[in-house]
Design a protein around this motif. Structure first.
Motif, PDB file in Angstrom:
ATOM      1  N   ASN A  95       0.824  -1.205   0.000  1.00  0.00           N
ATOM      2  CA  ASN A  95       0.000   0.000   0.000  1.00  0.00           C
ATOM      3  C   ASN A  95       0.862   1.260   0.000  1.00  0.00           C
ATOM      4  O   ASN A  95       0.576   2.230  -0.712  1.00  0.00           O
ATOM      5  CB  ASN A  95      -0.927   0.015   1.219  1.00  0.00           C
ATOM      6  N   TYR A 115       1.003   4.424  -2.648  1.00  0.00           N
ATOM      7  CA  TYR A 115       0.843   5.816  -2.234  1.00  0.00           C
ATOM      8  C   TYR A 115       2.051   6.664  -2.638  1.00  0.00           C
ATOM      9  O   TYR A 115       1.900   7.797  -3.113  1.00  0.00           O
ATOM     10  CB  TYR A 115       0.638   5.890  -0.721  1.00  0.00           C
ATOM     11  N   THR A 129     -11.099   5.131   0.991  1.00  0.00           N
ATOM     12  CA  THR A 129     -10.508   4.687  -0.270  1.00  0.00           C
ATOM     13  C   THR A 129      -9.071   5.182  -0.336  1.00  0.00           C
ATOM     14  O   THR A 129      -8.680   6.101   0.391  1.00  0.00           O
ATOM     15  CB  THR A 129     -11.286   5.218  -1.490  1.00  0.00           C
ATOM     16  N   MET A 130      -8.283   4.588  -1.220  1.00  0.00           N
ATOM     17  CA  MET A 130      -6.903   5.020  -1.373  1.00  0.00           C
ATOM     18  C   MET A 130      -6.795   6.473  -1.832  1.00  0.00           C
ATOM     19  O   MET A 130      -5.823   7.167  -1.528  1.00  0.00           O
ATOM     20  CB  MET A 130      -6.176   4.110  -2.371  1.00  0.00           C
ATOM     21  N   LEU A 159      -8.958   6.356   6.734  1.00  0.00           N
ATOM     22  CA  LEU A 159      -8.962   4.950   6.322  1.00  0.00           C
ATOM     23  C   LEU A 159      -9.250   4.033   7.512  1.00  0.00           C
ATOM     24  O   LEU A 159      -8.327   3.534   8.162  1.00  0.00           O
ATOM     25  CB  LEU A 159      -7.612   4.571   5.697  1.00  0.00           C
ATOM     26  N   GLN A 193      -6.977  -2.850   5.725  1.00  0.00           N
ATOM     27  CA  GLN A 193      -6.370  -3.370   4.508  1.00  0.00           C
ATOM     28  C   GLN A 193      -5.810  -2.266   3.617  1.00  0.00           C
ATOM     29  O   GLN A 193      -5.040  -2.530   2.695  1.00  0.00           O
ATOM     30  CB  GLN A 193      -7.405  -4.185   3.716  1.00  0.00           C
ATOM     31  N   LEU A 194      -6.189  -1.008   3.886  1.00  0.00           N
ATOM     32  CA  LEU A 194      -5.699   0.131   3.107  1.00  0.00           C
ATOM     33  C   LEU A 194      -4.612   0.906   3.837  1.00  0.00           C
ATOM     34  O   LEU A 194      -4.100   1.892   3.310  1.00  0.00           O
ATOM     35  CB  LEU A 194      -6.857   1.076   2.766  1.00  0.00           C
TER      36      LEU A 194
END
Length: 303
Positions: free
Chosen positions: A84, A88, A147-148, A225, A229-230
């Motif tokens: 992740n 990013y 969300t990302m 977040l 999982q993110l």
């Protein structure tokens, strides 16, 4: 026959040896004070877990144990957070560089009407922001929450980067731009074929700033977040070191280990994962070093 030589007051005198030694000593102390905390974490991560738990490690590692790093490598949740973070960092760095270049280039046009007012308008949000609650409401209303994109989009545009790149662009001779226009080049061709190839130093500065900033960020993930999982790598580290909400015993230790062994290993795991999450971003600096120093100096010049 003695010759009298008149001393010239304009000649630069050599510094005192005593002063030089004093300044070097101060620099050495500051260097040690800066590097020792990281060195301390490293020796704690490779020392014996019992010595670490007893806090007997100070200057040199006691014992030698790499089991913590082996357990970290086998942790699937850590690698998920690692992936992740790479997403990013990659997306954020590209967007930061793109926004800085596209935002800075129009501001270098001397015939742009209201250019000074636009620059003044950009400086205002650099010093004054709406705060956390308005930002949270905006992210939520845009549908970015959980969300990302909640981590990537809000930090895509940096006013400081735009001003820094603009200052660098202003150092490019106007004659070079005029020659390109005389040859029939458009603004897009001038930017992509002439300006960007000679702007690698300042782009390296923006890139390293973005990489370090995004790699070390965790607060945005904490706010936007809730889905673990993110979470990026630093948020995972925050949960281990600060919140201690990650049960490292269940993640890494075998069931037949005793409770005391679990506790000892968990204490050392915190130091090991700090080293594991910090080294990659430190290793990126040498690749940008030759551009970084030049870009930082040229980007600081005034118009």
């Amino acid at each position: 026959m003695s010759t009298w030589v008149k001393r010239n007051s304009n000649v630069i005198r050599q510094g005192s040896t005593t002063v030089d030694i004093f300044l070097y000593a101060i620099a050495l102390v500051l260097c040690l004070a800066t590097l020792y905390p990281f060195y301390y974490v490293i020796i704690m991560s490779i020392s014996s877990p019992r010595e670490v738990a007893a806090m007997n490690v100070l200057f040199f590692p006691k014992g030698f144990y790499l089991g913590s790093y082996e357990l970290i490598v086998k942790d699937a949740q850590m690698w998920w957070a690692y992936s992740n973070t790479l997403i990013y960092v990659a997306c954020g760095t590209i967007l930061n560089c793109l926004a800085a270049v596209l935002g800075a280039y129009p501001l270098t046009a001397r015939n742009l009407k209201g250019r000074k007012w636009i620059i003044a308008y950009l400086i205002i949000p650099m010093y004054f922001g709406g705060g956390l609650i308005p930002s949270f409401l905006l992210v939520n209303q845009l549908g970015l929450y959980n969300t990302m994109f909640a981590v990537i989009i809000p930090g895509a545009v940096s006013i400081w980067n735009i001003i820094l790149v603009r200052t660098f662009f202003m150092t490019i001779p106007e004659g070079l731009k005029e020659s390109a226009f005389i040859d029939g080049a458009s603004h897009w061709q001038l930017l992509t074929r002439i300006i960007l190839p000679i702007s690698k130093p300042i782009l390296a500065v923006i890139a390293i700033y973005s990489i370090v900033g995004i790699w070390n960020s965790w607060f945005e993930a904490l706010v936007y977040l809730p889905n673990e999982q993110l979470h990026p790598l630093q948020m995972y580290l925050y949960r281990i070191v600060v919140q201690q909400s990650v049960d490292l015993k269940e993640l890494t230790m075998e069931e037949n280990r005793t409770a005391m062994a679990n506790i000892l290993t968990n204490m050392q795991l915190k130091y090991s994962i700090i080293v594991f999450t910090t080294l990659p971003v430190i290793c990126t600096y040498p690749f940008f070093q030759r551009f970084f120093i030049k870009g930082a100096l040229l980007g600081s010049l005034k118009e």
